[in-house]
Design a protein around this motif. Structure first.
Motif, mmCIF file in Angstrom:
data_model
loop_
_atom_site.group_PDB
_atom_site.id
_atom_site.type_symbol
_atom_site.label_atom_id
_atom_site.label_comp_id
_atom_site.label_asym_id
_atom_site.label_seq_id
_atom_site.Cartn_x
_atom_site.Cartn_y
_atom_site.Cartn_z
ATOM 1 N N GLY A 1 0.834 -1.198 0.000
ATOM 2 C CA GLY A 1 0.000 0.000 0.000
ATOM 3 C C GLY A 1 0.864 1.241 0.000
ATOM 4 O O GLY A 1 1.832 1.332 0.752
ATOM 5 N N LYS A 2 0.503 2.182 -0.906
ATOM 6 C CA LYS A 2 1.312 3.398 -1.041
ATOM 7 C C LYS A 2 0.503 4.625 -0.648
ATOM 8 O O LYS A 2 -0.687 4.692 -0.914
ATOM 9 N N ARG A 3 1.202 5.597 -0.043
ATOM 10 C CA ARG A 3 0.570 6.881 0.232
ATOM 11 C C ARG A 3 0.703 7.801 -0.965
ATOM 12 O O ARG A 3 -0.062 8.733 -1.147
ATOM 13 N N ASP A 4 1.729 7.566 -1.752
ATOM 14 C CA ASP A 4 1.950 8.387 -2.941
ATOM 15 C C ASP A 4 2.421 7.464 -4.062
ATOM 16 O O ASP A 4 3.505 6.894 -3.992
ATOM 17 N N GLU A 5 1.570 7.341 -5.073
ATOM 18 C CA GLU A 5 1.825 6.414 -6.197
ATOM 19 C C GLU A 5 3.099 6.777 -6.947
ATOM 20 O O GLU A 5 3.938 5.923 -7.232
ATOM 21 N N ILE A 6 3.241 8.059 -7.284
ATOM 22 C CA ILE A 6 4.342 8.493 -8.146
ATOM 23 C C ILE A 6 5.677 8.392 -7.403
ATOM 24 O O ILE A 6 6.653 7.849 -7.910
ATOM 25 N N LEU A 7 5.697 8.903 -6.162
ATOM 26 C CA LEU A 7 6.960 8.909 -5.402
ATOM 27 C C LEU A 7 7.224 7.574 -4.712
ATOM 28 O O LEU A 7 8.265 7.377 -4.113
ATOM 29 N N ARG A 8 6.243 6.669 -4.769
ATOM 30 C CA ARG A 8 6.341 5.372 -4.086
ATOM 31 C C ARG A 8 6.648 5.563 -2.601
ATOM 32 O O ARG A 8 7.629 5.046 -2.074
ATOM 33 N N LEU A 9 5.776 6.325 -1.948
ATOM 34 C CA LEU A 9 5.878 6.469 -0.494
ATOM 35 C C LEU A 9 4.954 5.438 0.135
ATOM 36 O O LEU A 9 3.770 5.393 -0.198
ATOM 37 N N PRO A 10 5.469 4.606 1.044
ATOM 38 C CA PRO A 10 4.644 3.538 1.598
ATOM 39 C C PRO A 10 3.740 4.030 2.718
ATOM 40 O O PRO A 10 3.993 5.090 3.300
ATOM 41 N N VAL A 11 2.740 3.240 3.036
ATOM 42 C CA VAL A 11 1.851 3.591 4.140
ATOM 43 C C VAL A 11 2.544 3.331 5.478
ATOM 44 O O VAL A 11 2.379 4.077 6.428
ATOM 45 N N ASN A 12 3.329 2.268 5.545
ATOM 46 C CA ASN A 12 3.955 1.899 6.834
ATOM 47 C C ASN A 12 5.436 1.573 6.663
ATOM 48 O O ASN A 12 5.890 1.263 5.553
ATOM 49 N N ASN A 13 6.155 1.612 7.789
ATOM 50 C CA ASN A 13 7.552 1.154 7.783
ATOM 51 C C ASN A 13 7.578 -0.336 7.461
ATOM 52 O O ASN A 13 6.606 -1.050 7.756
ATOM 53 N N SER A 14 8.679 -0.830 6.910
ATOM 54 C CA SER A 14 8.824 -2.279 6.724
ATOM 55 C C SER A 14 10.240 -2.689 7.153
ATOM 56 O O SER A 14 11.133 -1.845 7.265
ATOM 57 N N VAL A 15 10.399 -3.994 7.422
ATOM 58 C CA VAL A 15 11.676 -4.515 7.932
ATOM 59 C C VAL A 15 12.061 -5.745 7.113
ATOM 60 O O VAL A 15 11.224 -6.625 6.881
ATOM 61 N N SER A 16 13.323 -5.794 6.681
ATOM 62 C CA SER A 16 13.719 -6.883 5.774
ATOM 63 C C SER A 16 15.143 -7.360 6.029
ATOM 64 O O SER A 16 15.875 -6.787 6.849
ATOM 65 N N MET A 17 15.505 -8.407 5.286
ATOM 66 C CA MET A 17 16.872 -8.944 5.328
ATOM 67 C C MET A 17 17.337 -9.111 3.879
ATOM 68 O O MET A 17 16.578 -9.610 3.031
ATOM 69 N N ASN A 18 18.562 -8.704 3.606
ATOM 70 C CA ASN A 18 19.105 -8.904 2.259
ATOM 71 C C ASN A 18 19.508 -10.358 2.056
ATOM 72 O O ASN A 18 19.961 -11.022 2.987
ATOM 73 N N LEU A 19 19.379 -10.837 0.813
ATOM 74 C CA LEU A 19 19.583 -12.258 0.519
ATOM 75 C C LEU A 19 20.896 -12.495 -0.230
ATOM 76 O O LEU A 19 21.177 -11.832 -1.239
ATOM 77 N N SER A 20 21.685 -13.465 0.276
ATOM 78 C CA SER A 20 23.027 -13.694 -0.272
ATOM 79 C C SER A 20 23.024 -14.313 -1.670
ATOM 80 O O SER A 20 23.949 -14.096 -2.444
ATOM 81 N N ASP A 21 21.996 -15.070 -2.026
ATOM 82 C CA ASP A 21 22.100 -15.888 -3.238
ATOM 83 C C ASP A 21 21.090 -15.557 -4.335
ATOM 84 O O ASP A 21 20.914 -16.340 -5.270
ATOM 85 N N ILE A 22 20.419 -14.422 -4.187
ATOM 86 C CA ILE A 22 19.551 -13.944 -5.278
ATOM 87 C C ILE A 22 19.962 -12.489 -5.501
ATOM 88 O O ILE A 22 19.744 -11.640 -4.626
ATOM 89 N N PHE A 23 20.618 -12.234 -6.633
ATOM 90 C CA PHE A 23 21.157 -10.880 -6.814
ATOM 91 C C PHE A 23 21.208 -10.471 -8.279
ATOM 92 O O PHE A 23 21.050 -11.293 -9.187
#
Ligand code: PMV
Length: 325
Positions: A18-40
């Motif tokens: 979900g985006k707050r701003d379509e053009i600027l791609r501003l999200p509705v909420n914070n998100s948390v992730s991990m970078n992946l070693s074997d897909i790049f």
């Protein structure tokens, strides 16, 4: 100047949907992730005086008009910041071929951003690269910093970017990506984001978000795998509930996806600590600690799920010396 960047894909434990701003791609909420070693993705960019349009090659495959336009638009953003007019030669290699069920606009736009800003001679810091990458594909901004990452939703373009919350060495986790279908998804995530508000469950999901993020970060900090896995799995189900109840509804799961979800829960009952998460597709990401990797992969093979990629936490997007042309 020619520059080459390598960028990891990332898996979100707390999702961006979900985006707050379509053009600027501003999200509705914070998100948390991990970078992946074997897909790049690895991308080389050079701005040249003697070419008449942007020349783009990805894995030697034919690109759709839409795909090409999105990349040219992103190059235009970099040209605007650098104040240059030259067209670019862009060569990209994913370490996963098209049609494998893995699609990563995150690694793609993160690599393109860092290679292009470096080729344009811009000395941008990590925050500025993340802000630019976000405008190509939202989740791409999370592939820029190292290891475990939070994307601050922010209020405007300048304060919506990602930063590292823990380095890749923090926790020896695994994300085993299990490929369920080779077909590409029917509804793109860009299209899906725009449907979120039509779900009656959308508002409820957002209301509980800041507590959920705090709990997940606490579990990450304390390396409390049971708590961490449960929040991650519940969050994925929550996002898919919103997807399935949008108008029109979006179903990313296939029968095999559900089969593996149920198996994962059964394995947990058999004292194997493993949890699933799912993005906008049919593939399953099985999250476990390094010490459980062998049991999880054995269980997968025993049940006929042979097509998987084992990932460890990884560093973020960086420049490399070997160019692709
Ligand atoms: O960056 P996009 O537009 O491909 O959106 C990513 C959406 C999910 O993968 C479903 C969730 C996430 O946070 O990665």
């Amino acid at each position: 100047m020619k520059a080459t960047a390598k960028a990891p894909a990332n898996i979100a434990f707390i999702k961006y949907w979900g985006k707050r701003d379509e053009i600027l791609r501003l999200p509705v909420n914070n998100s948390v992730s991990m970078n992946l070693s074997d897909i790049f993705t690895t991308t080389t960019v050079e701005f040249l005086k003697n070419i008449k349009k942007d020349e783009i090659r990805i894995n030697n495959e034919t690109l759709s008009v839409k795909e090409k336009e999105r990349i040219v638009e992103h190059l235009n953003r970099v040209r605007a910041v650098a104040d240059i007019k030259d067209y670019a030669r862009v060569v990209t290699q994913n370490n996963f071929p098209k049609g494998t069920g893995i699609a990563s606009s995150a690694s793609g736009f993160a690599a393109l951003t860092l290679a292009a800003v470096s080729a344009a001679g811009l000395g941008l810091d990590e925050k500025a690269v993340s802000i630019l990458a976000r405008q190509g594909s939202g989740s791409a901004c999370r592939s820029v910093p190292d290891g475990f990452v939070e994307w601050e939703a922010g209020n405007c373009s300048e304060d919506s970017f990602s930063f590292s919350i823990f380095p890749q060495t923090w926790w020896n986790l695994r994300d085993i990506v299990v490929l369920i279908s080779k077909k590409s998804k029917r509804v793109s995530s860009s299209e899906g984001h725009s449907l979120t508000e039509s779900s009656p469950f959308y508002k409820t999901r957002i209301q509980g978000m800041s507590d959920k993020i705090k709990d997940l970060k606490d579990a990450l900090k304390n390396k409390d795998f049971g708590k961490f896995g449960l929040i991650t799995e519940t969050e994925a189900l929550n996002m898919h509930a919103v997807m399935m109840t949008s108008t029109p509804p979006i179903f990313y799961w296939l029968p095999k996806t559900l089969e593996l979800m149920l198996l994962t829960r059964k394995w947990r009952e058999e004292q194997l600590p493993v949890y699933f998460t799912i993005d906008a597709g049919s593939s399953i990401h099985l999250i476990c600690e390094g010490k459980s990797e062998k049991r999880v992969t054995k269980n997968l093979k025993d049940n006929g799920f042979d097509n998987f990629v084992i990932n460890k936490p990884s560093r973020g997007t960086h420049l490399v010396d070997e160019h692709l042309f």
